[in-house]
Scaffold this active site. Structure first.
Site, PDB file in Angstrom:
ATOM      1  N   ASP A   1       0.867  -1.180   0.000  1.00 40.20           N
ATOM      2  CA  ASP A   1       0.000   0.000   0.000  1.00 40.20           C
ATOM      3  C   ASP A   1       0.901   1.226   0.000  1.00 40.20           C
ATOM      4  O   ASP A   1       1.659   1.442   0.948  1.00 40.20           O
ATOM      5  CB  ASP A   1      -0.865  -0.061   1.271  1.00 40.20           C
ATOM      6  CG  ASP A   1      -1.775   1.138   1.426  1.00 40.20           C
ATOM      7  OD1 ASP A   1      -1.628   2.134   0.677  1.00 40.20           O
ATOM      8  OD2 ASP A   1      -2.638   1.077   2.316  1.00 40.20           O
ATOM      9  N   ILE A   2       0.816   2.032  -1.040  1.00 36.06           N
ATOM     10  CA  ILE A   2       1.737   3.166  -1.171  1.00 36.06           C
ATOM     11  C   ILE A   2       1.546   4.197  -0.062  1.00 36.06           C
ATOM     12  O   ILE A   2       2.476   4.935   0.264  1.00 36.06           O
ATOM     13  CB  ILE A   2       1.613   3.809  -2.582  1.00 36.06           C
ATOM     14  CG1 ILE A   2       2.871   4.606  -2.923  1.00 36.06           C
ATOM     15  CG2 ILE A   2       0.358   4.657  -2.707  1.00 36.06           C
ATOM     16  CD1 ILE A   2       2.973   5.013  -4.370  1.00 36.06           C
TER      17      ILE A   2
ATOM     18  N   ASN B   1      -7.081  12.495 -10.931  1.00 31.11           N
ATOM     19  CA  ASN B   1      -7.782  12.897 -12.159  1.00 31.11           C
ATOM     20  C   ASN B   1      -7.618  14.405 -12.300  1.00 31.11           C
ATOM     21  O   ASN B   1      -7.174  15.077 -11.366  1.00 31.11           O
ATOM     22  CB  ASN B   1      -9.256  12.471 -12.149  1.00 31.11           C
ATOM     23  CG  ASN B   1     -10.019  13.088 -11.006  1.00 31.11           C
ATOM     24  OD1 ASN B   1     -10.199  14.297 -10.943  1.00 31.11           O
ATOM     25  ND2 ASN B   1     -10.439  12.267 -10.051  1.00 31.11           N
TER      26      ASN B   1
ATOM     27  N   GLY C   1      -9.805   4.241  -5.974  1.00 33.80           N
ATOM     28  CA  GLY C   1      -8.482   3.644  -6.129  1.00 33.80           C
ATOM     29  C   GLY C   1      -7.438   4.239  -5.201  1.00 33.80           C
ATOM     30  O   GLY C   1      -7.727   4.585  -4.049  1.00 33.80           O
ATOM     31  N   VAL C   2      -6.226   4.387  -5.723  1.00 40.63           N
ATOM     32  CA  VAL C   2      -5.128   4.886  -4.900  1.00 40.63           C
ATOM     33  C   VAL C   2      -5.360   6.352  -4.523  1.00 40.63           C
ATOM     34  O   VAL C   2      -4.952   6.795  -3.440  1.00 40.63           O
ATOM     35  CB  VAL C   2      -3.776   4.662  -5.628  1.00 40.63           C
ATOM     36  CG1 VAL C   2      -3.612   5.543  -6.826  1.00 40.63           C
ATOM     37  CG2 VAL C   2      -2.615   4.808  -4.665  1.00 40.63           C
ATOM     38  N   ASP C   3      -6.049   7.088  -5.361  1.00 41.93           N
ATOM     39  CA  ASP C   3      -6.391   8.493  -5.074  1.00 41.93           C
ATOM     40  C   ASP C   3      -7.228   8.579  -3.786  1.00 41.93           C
ATOM     41  O   ASP C   3      -6.897   9.355  -2.854  1.00 41.93           O
ATOM     42  CB  ASP C   3      -7.175   9.047  -6.279  1.00 41.93           C
ATOM     43  CG  ASP C   3      -7.314  10.554  -6.280  1.00 41.93           C
ATOM     44  OD1 ASP C   3      -6.749  11.212  -5.395  1.00 41.93           O
ATOM     45  OD2 ASP C   3      -7.998  11.068  -7.190  1.00 41.93           O
TER      46      ASP C   3
ATOM     47  N   THR D   1      -3.512   1.842 -14.447  1.00 43.92           N
ATOM     48  CA  THR D   1      -3.821   0.415 -14.639  1.00 43.92           C
ATOM     49  C   THR D   1      -5.036  -0.066 -13.851  1.00 43.92           C
ATOM     50  O   THR D   1      -5.358  -1.251 -13.876  1.00 43.92           O
ATOM     51  CB  THR D   1      -2.621  -0.490 -14.270  1.00 43.92           C
ATOM     52  OG1 THR D   1      -2.375  -0.397 -12.857  1.00 43.92           O
ATOM     53  CG2 THR D   1      -1.386  -0.121 -15.051  1.00 43.92           C
ATOM     54  N   GLY D   2      -5.709   0.853 -13.147  1.00 40.83           N
ATOM     55  CA  GLY D   2      -6.918   0.482 -12.415  1.00 40.83           C
ATOM     56  C   GLY D   2      -8.136   0.992 -13.174  1.00 40.83           C
ATOM     57  O   GLY D   2      -8.462   0.522 -14.262  1.00 40.83           O
TER      58      GLY D   2
ATOM     59  N   TYR E   1      -8.611   3.502 -14.954  1.00 44.33           N
ATOM     60  CA  TYR E   1      -8.365   4.037 -16.296  1.00 44.33           C
ATOM     61  C   TYR E   1      -8.052   2.965 -17.345  1.00 44.33           C
ATOM     62  O   TYR E   1      -7.890   3.290 -18.525  1.00 44.33           O
ATOM     63  CB  TYR E   1      -7.270   5.106 -16.265  1.00 44.33           C
ATOM     64  CG  TYR E   1      -7.758   6.466 -15.783  1.00 44.33           C
ATOM     65  CD1 TYR E   1      -9.098   6.686 -15.473  1.00 44.33           C
ATOM     66  CD2 TYR E   1      -6.894   7.544 -15.646  1.00 44.33           C
ATOM     67  CE1 TYR E   1      -9.549   7.922 -15.030  1.00 44.33           C
ATOM     68  CE2 TYR E   1      -7.335   8.794 -15.215  1.00 44.33           C
ATOM     69  CZ  TYR E   1      -8.666   8.971 -14.903  1.00 44.33           C
ATOM     70  OH  TYR E   1      -9.108  10.203 -14.477  1.00 44.33           O
TER      71      TYR E   1
HETATM   72  N1  AR6 Z   1      -1.298   1.599  -2.992  1.00 36.33           N
HETATM   73  C1  AR6 Z   1      -0.714   1.311  -4.173  1.00 36.33           C
HETATM   74  N2  AR6 Z   1      -1.402   1.055  -5.298  1.00 36.33           N
HETATM   75  C2  AR6 Z   1      -2.762   1.091  -5.220  1.00 36.33           C
HETATM   76  C3  AR6 Z   1      -3.458   1.391  -4.027  1.00 36.33           C
HETATM   77  C4  AR6 Z   1      -2.665   1.654  -2.869  1.00 36.33           C
HETATM   78  N3  AR6 Z   1      -3.214   1.964  -1.688  1.00 36.33           N
HETATM   79  N4  AR6 Z   1      -4.797   1.345  -4.285  1.00 36.33           N
HETATM   80  C5  AR6 Z   1      -4.935   1.017  -5.596  1.00 36.33           C
HETATM   81  N5  AR6 Z   1      -3.704   0.849  -6.148  1.00 36.33           N
HETATM   82  P1  AR6 Z   1      -6.345   3.503  -9.852  1.00 36.33           P
HETATM   83  P2  AR6 Z   1      -6.016   4.927 -12.406  1.00 36.33           P
HETATM   84  C6  AR6 Z   1      -3.325   0.499  -7.527  1.00 36.33           C
HETATM   85  O1  AR6 Z   1      -7.685   2.987 -10.248  1.00 36.33           O
HETATM   86  O2  AR6 Z   1      -6.226   3.662 -13.161  1.00 36.33           O
HETATM   87  C7  AR6 Z   1      -9.381   7.522  -9.360  1.00 36.33           C
HETATM   88  O3  AR6 Z   1     -10.760   7.600  -9.174  1.00 36.33           O
HETATM   89  C8  AR6 Z   1      -4.367  -0.200  -8.376  1.00 36.33           C
HETATM   90  O4  AR6 Z   1      -4.405  -1.589  -8.067  1.00 36.33           O
HETATM   91  O5  AR6 Z   1      -6.146   3.994  -8.471  1.00 36.33           O
HETATM   92  O6  AR6 Z   1      -4.864   5.810 -12.784  1.00 36.33           O
HETATM   93  C9  AR6 Z   1      -8.768   8.850  -9.793  1.00 36.33           C
HETATM   94  O7  AR6 Z   1      -9.404   9.935  -9.158  1.00 36.33           O
HETATM   95  C10 AR6 Z   1      -3.807   0.049  -9.776  1.00 36.33           C
HETATM   96  O8  AR6 Z   1      -2.783  -0.899 -10.079  1.00 36.33           O
HETATM   97  O9  AR6 Z   1      -5.857   4.716 -10.814  1.00 36.33           O
HETATM   98  C11 AR6 Z   1      -9.007   8.842 -11.264  1.00 36.33           C
HETATM   99  O10 AR6 Z   1     -10.325   9.265 -11.573  1.00 36.33           O
HETATM  100  C12 AR6 Z   1      -3.145   1.430  -9.640  1.00 36.33           C
HETATM  101  O11 AR6 Z   1      -3.065   1.692  -8.231  1.00 36.33           O
HETATM  102  C13 AR6 Z   1      -8.837   7.387 -11.627  1.00 36.33           C
HETATM  103  O12 AR6 Z   1      -9.122   6.647 -10.441  1.00 36.33           O
HETATM  104  C14 AR6 Z   1      -3.915   2.541 -10.321  1.00 36.33           C
HETATM  105  O13 AR6 Z   1      -5.306   2.334 -10.156  1.00 36.33           O
HETATM  106  C15 AR6 Z   1      -7.424   7.070 -12.026  1.00 36.33           C
HETATM  107  O14 AR6 Z   1      -7.368   5.754 -12.514  1.00 36.33           O
END
Ligand code: AR6
Length: 186
Positions: free
Chosen positions: A16-17, A30, A38-40, A128-129, A131
């Protein structure tokens, strides 16, 4: 797993970052900078309201953040010192400049982190989540952007060159992909 590239430690870790101890963590945000899933969502929840407050100031100043660009805020209660918010591309089949924009996220994040005095930076697997960017293609773009930057920086005095770059993989598949790619590179 760790590999030294031209004096910079490149690490692949699983976790977990928000818990990762470093100077700068990168948020897959975003363009509104107002948070999301997600991570945001995880970064804003763990870091607290100070992060969103600074995002609002950036919005007032420049209206948000473009895809491929990056902005810096406090890290609030997180162990990191700063958060670099970058906006990855939504994957639309690969013909919409996705690779160029994704590489730009990594390069602009390193640039902004170093400009803010951070020497160690940690990335999630941007785009990769939610998006939808295919994991293997995203990892190839991310690693080639970062490794090319590190290899072409002349010495330790180059200010865009950090001392440590960590790729923090949340899922097992991304961790495996990154490990394989970094092994091939080193
Ligand atoms: N630590 C590390 N990586 C994580 C964590 C964490 N705590 N949680 C999720 N991931 P995503 P995107 C990974 O969907 O695809 C948001 O709503 C996850 O498994 O977080 O760039 C924003 O506001 C995946 O591998 O980001 C935008 O609207 C990676 O983080 C949109 O999502 C990215 O997944 C951005 O989408």
């Amino acid at each position: 797993m760790e590999s030294m590239i031209n004096g910079t430690a490149v690490k692949i870790v699983r976790g977990d970052i928000t818990r990762y101890e470093t100077d700068a963590i990168v948020n897959a945000a975003n363009s509104s900078l107002l948070g999301g899933g997600g991570v945001d969502g995880a970064i804003h929840r763990a870091g607290g309201p100070a992060i969103l407050a600074e995002c609002h100031k950036i919005r007032d100043r420049q209206g948000g953040c473009d895809t491929g660009d990056a902005v810096v805020t406090t890290a609030g209660r997180l162990p990191a010192k700063i958060v670099v918010h970058t906006v990855g591309p939504v994957y639309r089949g690969g013909q919409d400049r996705e690779e160029e924009l994704l590489k730009s996220c990594y390069l602009r994040s390193i640039e902004e982190a170093c400009a803010a005095g951070a020497q160690r930076i940690a990335f999630p697997n941007i785009s990769t989540g939610i998006y939808g960017y295919p994991k293997e293609a995203a990892a190839k773009a991310a690693l080639s952007a970062v490794l090319d930057l590190l290899r072409t920086s002349t010495n330790g005095n180059d200010e865009v060159c950090p001392q440590e770059v960590a790729f923090v993989c949340y899922d097992e598949e991304n961790e495996r992909i990154y490990r394989q790619l970094l092994e091939q590179e080193s």
